[in-house]
Design a protein around this motif. Structure first.
Motif, PDB file in Angstrom:
ATOM      1  N   GLU A  61     -19.376   8.129  -0.625  1.00  9.81           N
ATOM      2  CA  GLU A  61     -18.514   8.820  -1.587  1.00  9.81           C
ATOM      3  C   GLU A  61     -17.504   9.701  -0.849  1.00  9.81           C
ATOM      4  N   GLY A  63     -13.689  12.157  -1.256  1.00 14.25           N
ATOM      5  CA  GLY A  63     -12.819  12.908  -2.142  1.00 14.25           C
ATOM      6  C   GLY A  63     -11.412  13.036  -1.594  1.00 14.25           C
ATOM      7  N   TYR A  85     -13.176   9.863  -5.373  1.00 12.93           N
ATOM      8  CA  TYR A  85     -12.917  10.878  -6.386  1.00 12.93           C
ATOM      9  C   TYR A  85     -11.525  11.454  -6.166  1.00 12.93           C
ATOM     10  N   ILE A 107     -12.459   7.507  -9.478  1.00 14.79           N
ATOM     11  CA  ILE A 107     -13.056   8.488 -10.393  1.00 14.79           C
ATOM     12  C   ILE A 107     -12.198   9.752 -10.454  1.00 14.79           C
ATOM     13  N   VAL A 109     -11.629  13.611 -11.251  1.00  5.59           N
ATOM     14  CA  VAL A 109     -12.399  14.834 -11.456  1.00  5.59           C
ATOM     15  C   VAL A 109     -11.659  15.658 -12.511  1.00  5.59           C
ATOM     16  N   CYS A 132     -16.527  12.791 -14.944  1.00  5.65           N
ATOM     17  CA  CYS A 132     -16.755  13.790 -13.905  1.00  5.65           C
ATOM     18  C   CYS A 132     -16.034  15.069 -14.325  1.00  5.65           C
TER      19      CYS A 132
END
Length: 379
Positions: A61, A63, A85, A107, A109, A132
């Protein structure tokens, strides 16, 4: 491809990145890592860092700050199957953006009411895209206000959303003591209250996280499913100097900034140096380094102490676009063409420059321009 400097480059040791990940996992053995790689992986090179961290370090994962960063990752690494993310610029109010999130498995946030409403009102997004949510517990930047959690729950119930993929918050004063700073204490308490509110509403929290690098250095967040290291995995400490001794982190800086001595000559006290004709403060030997603010070594370096073969020099005179003037003591042997190490893999090197230039360690690497090549080693 933009032209690069000859002999001036950022060496990135991927082996040290792997060692840092392994070191982190010894302390956080039950937590998953959401690795922050925004801003070109903090200046280290987004594609190379993510590819290595995914394949060799087992991190799944990542970000980033913007949708474009996420798209670039997906396009450049077609075999990369990890989660991405997007933390800042979402654009969920635009239908074409929502389609991109769906089709590219990215995804968002969600940290603003307009984005949450756009998410919930689109049936495809609501049913297919992980939800999320980031709450503002005291950072006062992005985040749904912590005291509006009941309003969020009411909205989720209206659309029959019974689970959250990931619940987050972010510390405002993570570089200060997590146990003594009031805001840090409040934020932890508020996050616990938010989690309890969702629990009472029978909304499942699949993932939770609140610890950034500075909080991780202090052992915070082990009760959550995830941690979100950024600067930490690149090596430097995020803690304020007055509590640095409390850090539980002893990783290595994965980058090393190298250049070379372009020219050298002797000077007498008072001789003018560089733009502004800065007078030499004493007799000495000058090294002209083949790096300047056009490469990201900013004018803030003026006055900074640098080391060469056991001798200490000082950046004297204004940093130029392509060169930097460093004054060494009389008798220092400066070899033209010799490699000059601006910082090494030791934390103290880059942190010393950070203190002297009054610049965050983050900035020292991020501000390096594309003229400075990123060269990757696996030692």
């Amino acid at each position: 491809m933009e032209p690069v400097r000859h002999g001036s480059y950022l060496e990135v040791d991927l082996g040290l990145l792997k060692s840092n990940v392994e070191l982190l996992r010894k302390s956080y053995d039950k937590n998953e890592i959401l690795f922050m790689v925004k801003a070109d992986a903090y200046g280290h090179g987004l594609i190379s860092i993510v590819d290595f961290a995914f394949r060799e370090c087992g991190i799944k994962e990542f970000g980033v700050a913007t949708l474009n960063e996420a798209l670039y990752l997906r396009d450049q690494l077609p075999e990369f199957t990890g989660e991405i993310y997007v933390f800042s610029e979402l654009g969920l109010s635009f239908r074409d953006h929502r389609e991109v999130y769906l089709h590219k498995r990215i995804i968002p946030v969600i940290a603003r009411w307009p984005d949450l409403e756009a998410y919930l009102e689109d049936e495809r997004t609501r049913s297919q895209l992980p939800l999320c949510l980031k709450f503002n517990t005291g950072m006062n930047r992005l985040g749904i206000p912590y005291d509006e959690v009941d309003k969020v729950i009411e909205k989720l119930n209206l659309y029959q959303k019974k689970s959250l993929f990931h619940l987050l918050t972010h510390f405002a004063n993570g570089s200060l003591s997590m146990h003594k700073n009031n805001r840090n204490i409040w934020q932890r308490e508020r996050f616990a209250e938010i989690k309890e509110a969702f629990k009472k509403a029978n909304i499942i929290l699949e993932r939770t996280s609140l610890s950034n690098s500075a909080a991780i250095e202090q052992g915070i967040g082990k009760e959550e499913t995830h941690i979100r290291p950024g600067l930490l995995l690149y090596g430097p400490s995020s803690l304020a100097p007055n509590i640095r001794s409390q850090s539980q982190w002893n990783g290595k800086v994965i980058s090393s900034l190298k250049t070379y001595i372009l020219h050298s000559f002797e000077v007498k006290k008072g001789d003018p140096l560089s733009y502004g004709s800065t007078p030499a403060p004493e007799d000495g030997v000058v090294a002209i380094l083949a790096v300047g603010y056009g490469d990201g070594v900013s004018t803030a370096y003026q006055g900074t102490k640098l080391h060469y073969k056991g001798k200490v020099g000082k950046v004297c005179g204004r940093v130029c676009m392509d060169m930097t003037t460093v004054l060494f003591p009389v008798g220092t042997q400066l070899d033209q063409g010799d490699e000059f190490l601006i910082w090494s893999h030791e934390q103290e090197d880059i942190e010393s420059i950070s203190r002297q230039t009054k610049t965050l360690a983050y900035e020292l690497v991020i501000q390096l321009t594309p003229r400075v090549s990123r060269i990757y080693r696996l030692n």
